[in-house]
Write a protein that holds these residues in place. Structure first.
Motif, PDB file in Angstrom:
ATOM      1  N   PRO A 283      44.228  18.744  18.303  1.00 34.83           N
ATOM      2  CA  PRO A 283      43.387  18.029  19.280  1.00 34.83           C
ATOM      3  C   PRO A 283      42.151  18.837  19.683  1.00 34.83           C
ATOM      4  O   PRO A 283      41.059  18.277  19.845  1.00 34.83           O
ATOM      5  N   ALA A 284      42.301  20.164  19.811  1.00 31.88           N
ATOM      6  CA  ALA A 284      41.149  20.990  20.227  1.00 31.88           C
ATOM      7  C   ALA A 284      40.034  20.933  19.182  1.00 31.88           C
ATOM      8  O   ALA A 284      38.839  21.001  19.518  1.00 31.88           O
ATOM      9  N   SER A 285      40.403  20.796  17.922  1.00 31.38           N
ATOM     10  CA  SER A 285      39.370  20.762  16.886  1.00 31.38           C
ATOM     11  C   SER A 285      38.579  19.456  16.950  1.00 31.38           C
ATOM     12  O   SER A 285      37.387  19.418  16.641  1.00 31.38           O
ATOM     13  N   ILE A 286      39.240  18.399  17.402  1.00 30.13           N
ATOM     14  CA  ILE A 286      38.552  17.106  17.562  1.00 30.13           C
ATOM     15  C   ILE A 286      37.583  17.176  18.740  1.00 30.13           C
ATOM     16  O   ILE A 286      36.420  16.758  18.639  1.00 30.13           O
TER      17      ILE A 286
ATOM     18  N   LEU B 257      33.536  16.717  18.549  1.00 34.14           N
ATOM     19  CA  LEU B 257      32.836  15.657  19.287  1.00 34.14           C
ATOM     20  C   LEU B 257      31.806  16.234  20.253  1.00 34.14           C
ATOM     21  O   LEU B 257      30.722  15.675  20.423  1.00 34.14           O
ATOM     22  N   ASP B 258      32.134  17.370  20.864  1.00 39.00           N
ATOM     23  CA  ASP B 258      31.159  18.017  21.757  1.00 39.00           C
ATOM     24  C   ASP B 258      29.899  18.386  20.986  1.00 39.00           C
ATOM     25  O   ASP B 258      28.773  18.160  21.440  1.00 39.00           O
ATOM     26  N   LEU B 259      30.102  18.947  19.809  1.00 36.91           N
ATOM     27  CA  LEU B 259      28.953  19.350  18.992  1.00 36.91           C
ATOM     28  C   LEU B 259      28.152  18.118  18.554  1.00 36.91           C
ATOM     29  O   LEU B 259      26.913  18.106  18.623  1.00 36.91           O
TER      30      LEU B 259
ATOM     31  N   ILE C  51      30.007  20.421  11.103  1.00 27.79           N
ATOM     32  CA  ILE C  51      31.377  19.988  11.389  1.00 27.79           C
ATOM     33  C   ILE C  51      31.977  19.676  10.020  1.00 27.79           C
ATOM     34  O   ILE C  51      31.358  18.968   9.232  1.00 27.79           O
ATOM     35  N   HIS C  52      33.131  20.217   9.717  1.00 29.30           N
ATOM     36  CA  HIS C  52      33.683  19.974   8.382  1.00 29.30           C
ATOM     37  C   HIS C  52      35.098  19.412   8.496  1.00 29.30           C
ATOM     38  O   HIS C  52      35.984  20.061   9.051  1.00 29.30           O
ATOM     39  N   ILE C  53      35.275  18.215   7.940  1.00 25.58           N
ATOM     40  CA  ILE C  53      36.601  17.587   7.918  1.00 25.58           C
ATOM     41  C   ILE C  53      37.167  17.710   6.519  1.00 25.58           C
ATOM     42  O   ILE C  53      36.599  17.184   5.557  1.00 25.58           O
TER      43      ILE C  53
ATOM     44  N   ALA D 256      30.827  25.458  12.307  1.00 24.65           N
ATOM     45  CA  ALA D 256      30.937  25.564  13.761  1.00 24.65           C
ATOM     46  C   ALA D 256      32.140  24.792  14.286  1.00 24.65           C
ATOM     47  O   ALA D 256      32.743  25.169  15.287  1.00 24.65           O
ATOM     48  N   ALA D 257      32.456  23.683  13.623  1.00 21.06           N
ATOM     49  CA  ALA D 257      33.578  22.857  14.088  1.00 21.06           C
ATOM     50  C   ALA D 257      34.441  22.435  12.906  1.00 21.06           C
ATOM     51  O   ALA D 257      34.264  21.357  12.349  1.00 21.06           O
ATOM     52  N   PRO D 258      35.394  23.300  12.528  1.00 23.09           N
ATOM     53  CA  PRO D 258      36.310  22.911  11.450  1.00 23.09           C
ATOM     54  C   PRO D 258      37.325  21.889  11.966  1.00 23.09           C
ATOM     55  O   PRO D 258      37.861  22.064  13.067  1.00 23.09           O
ATOM     56  N   VAL D 259      37.531  20.837  11.198  1.00 18.54           N
ATOM     57  CA  VAL D 259      38.580  19.867  11.531  1.00 18.54           C
ATOM     58  C   VAL D 259      39.479  19.778  10.302  1.00 18.54           C
ATOM     59  O   VAL D 259      39.105  19.204   9.286  1.00 18.54           O
ATOM     60  N   VAL D 260      40.641  20.374  10.413  1.00 20.67           N
ATOM     61  CA  VAL D 260      41.530  20.431   9.256  1.00 20.67           C
ATOM     62  C   VAL D 260      42.635  19.392   9.404  1.00 20.67           C
ATOM     63  O   VAL D 260      43.373  19.394  10.390  1.00 20.67           O
TER      64      VAL D 260
END
Ligand code: ADP
Ligand code: MG
Length: 572
Positions: free
Chosen positions: A201-204, A208-210, A305-307, A321-325
């Protein structure tokens, strides 16, 4: 009578392999028969599996790889030992590189002889050779382990980042007998072969903040996004955010290419100017200039941001800056939920610039796509095909070549997900006919294969396969008489033509006619258009030899910069 009872209670390696595949909903095997797997192919067909027999294992392998991409189930390729296995390996490595689930099953020679290097028929330690080219490699030695072997192969191919798996079946295993009841019990039905991978959840929240802070956001959709089959949520994410998006070539059609948010025709502008880039199932590899250099903005001016399902992909080329694994379906669903109902649309100051730039470029290109020149140039010929795909968005486009690939990618719009299949991560030549066969077999949809004349040559013999199985495939060979173009000269004045030049006026259409298909010789966009429309309407195997100006085309298409230059001698 006693003997009969015994036989009835036995099974063997052949049947266990087939039963294991069927238990796991595998429906098709892409195959080239030979020792020791000829009977495996025959028995598979007898058991109701569809067995598509090719002329060369590389093409059977490419077919299996793209079947995996299209269905999220491992495409299965079955080859003979050593040489057949090696021919299939190219496709196995390709599947791994492109993240397609595939299983290469290969027969092999006797372990005792191979391991002592005593010179068996087609001797090779195939497992050792395969290991470095796939995600996982397994060998089964005992009939009672076939069920587990097939299950492990399926799990390895589909779970996490999908990829190619090798399964080695020595000849002796196939003939091994065991009690039929115990055999049936030894089989494994793989439950949930690609388990959801829920993002933290923190990665989401971080992503979204970025995204919210961005003044010039961009979304890049890759073929991982297309593979994920989360089509509705991806469309909704793009549209809810209002962010311009760039589809990588096989992600075209996830949203229709004529979508107002598509930034394809403004590619260089958005890559250079975006301040926050969200990658969804796309890697920052060479196809995106590694996320740095002159294609992109100044170092540090862009945040990513990388999903992706593979945590190792993060920071592979630039800082993320925002990894979403997680798996794309779960990640995109979580992002949508986090965005809620009142998410602010991307700033109009940015989206209007992108839209104007894209519309301007599209308008500039339009008249060139209407030309009816003879001999044809790439724009005239592709303009005709573009209009056909617009009318028939259900057609699956297979595309390879150099100029034929680069021009077709940008000219032919795609309107539905997973309708464009091409050379993928490596930019390889040779996928054409294997992909065309599998696309037709797996989807039942008409296939249009747009092929450079050189590219076609790598798998051209499979037109016999296409005719044999009566597949709804229309091949258009862009025949400009050579590699890149047909005009190179031998600087020595000798009899040999230049290495990039083919036979003048080659009649690829007559090859098709030789196998009972329809061959058409087309010299103008109108003729081309007529022939392709007829082929799609009839569903009959067709090859249109599209005669292209031999002067048209540039060295290596759009990636000529990758050619090293000689420091002593210039090209003639
Ligand atoms: P493209 O060439 O279109 O940019 P790539 O092949 O470079 O696409 O990237 C595809 C990415 O998608 C890979 O990094 C892979 O790990 C990822 N991927 C594939 N399937 C999934 C999935 N179901 N969920 C998340 N990521 C995925
Ligand atoms: Mg050519």
């Amino acid at each position: 009578m006693a003997a009969e009872t015994t036989t009835q209670n036995l099974t063997d390696g052949f049947h266990l392999v087939i039963d294991a595949l069927k238990l796991n909903d595998i429906k098709t095997i892409y195959h080239v028969p030979g020792i020791p797997v000829t009977d495996l192919g025959r028995l598979a067909q007898a058991s109701g599996l569809r067995v598509i027999s090719f002329r060369h294992e590389q093409n059977a392998g490419y077919a299996a790889s793209i079947a995996g991409y299209l269905t999220q189930k491992p495409g299965v390729c079955l080859t003979v030992s050593a040489p057949g296995f090696l021919n299939g390996l190219n496709a196995l490595a390709h599947a791994t590189t492109n993240c397609f689930p595939m299983i290469l099953i290969s027969g092999s020679s006797e372990r005792e002889i191979v391991d002592l290097q005593q010179g068996d028929y087609e001797e090779m330690d195939q497992l050792a050779v395969a290991k470095s080219l796939c995600k996982a490699a397994f060998r089964v030695l005992h009939a009672q382990d076939i069920g587990i072997g097939v299950a492990r192969a399926i799990r390895a191919a589909c779970s996490g980042r999908p990829g190619g798996v090798y399964l080695d079946l020595p000849a002796k295993l196939l003939g091994q007998a065991m009690d039929a009841d115990l055999g049936a019990k030894s089989l494994v039905k793989v439950i949930d072969p690609a388990p959801a991978y829920i993002p933290a959840p923190a990665s989401i929240t971080r992503a979204l903040d970025l995204l919210k802070s961005a003044k010039k956001p961009l979304i890049i959709l890759g073929k991982g996004a297309a593979y994920a089959q989360a089509d509705a949520d991806i469309k909704s994410l793009v549209e809810t955010s209002g962010i311009p998006y760039l589809p990588m070539s096989m992600a075209k059609g996830l949203l229709p290419d004529n979508h107002p948010q598509s930034a394809s025709a403004a590619r260089s502008t958005v890559l250079k100017e975006a301040d926050v880039v969200m990658l969804i199932g796309a890697r920052l590899n060479w196809l995106l200039s590694h996320g740095k250099g002159k294609t992109w903005g100044a170092p540090g001016s862009q945040k990513f941001i990388h999903i992706d399902i593979d945590p190792k992909e993060m920071d592979s080329n630039v800082e993320i800056a925002a990894p979403v694994v997680g798996d794309i379906a779960s990640c995109v669903a979580a992002l949508l939920k986090g965005m809620g109902n009142s998410w602010p649309k991307a700033p109009e100051a940015w989206t209007s610039v992108v839209r104007e730039k894209a519309n301007g470029n599209i308008a500039k290109m339009a008249p060139r796509l209407q030309n009816n020149n003879v001999p044809m140039d790439f724009h005239g010929a592709l303009g005709a095909l573009k209009r056909i795909v617009q009318e028939r968005p259900d057609v699956i486009l297979v595309n390879e070549g150099a100029n034929t690939l680069d021009f077709a990618r940008s000219i032919i719009d795609i309107y539905q997900p997973r309708k464009r299949l091409d050379v993928g991560t490596w930019g390889i030549m040779g996928i054409g006919m294997g992909y065309a066969v599998a696309a037709a077999v797996e989807t039942g949809k008409p296939v249009l294969a747009v092929e450079g004349d050189s590219a076609f040559g790598f798998s051209g013999m499979e037109i016999e396969t296409i005719c044999r199985y009566k597949l709804p495939v229309c091949i258009v060979v862009f025949n400009n008489g050579g590699i890149y173009r047909g005009t190179d000269k031998n600087p020595t004045g000798g009899d040999d033509v230049a290495p990039t030049v083919f036979v003048k006026d080659a009649r690829y259409d007559q090859m098709m006619a030789a196998f009972g298909g329809i061959g058409v010789y087309a010299t103008s966009p109108d003729e081309l258009s007529r022939a392709v429309k007829e082929a799609i309407a009839s569903g009959k195997p067709t090859l249109v030899n599209a005669v292209i100006d031999e002067n048209a085309g540039t060295e290596s298409g759009r990636i000529g910069n990758l050619n090293p230059q000689s420091v002593v001698g210039k090209k003639a």
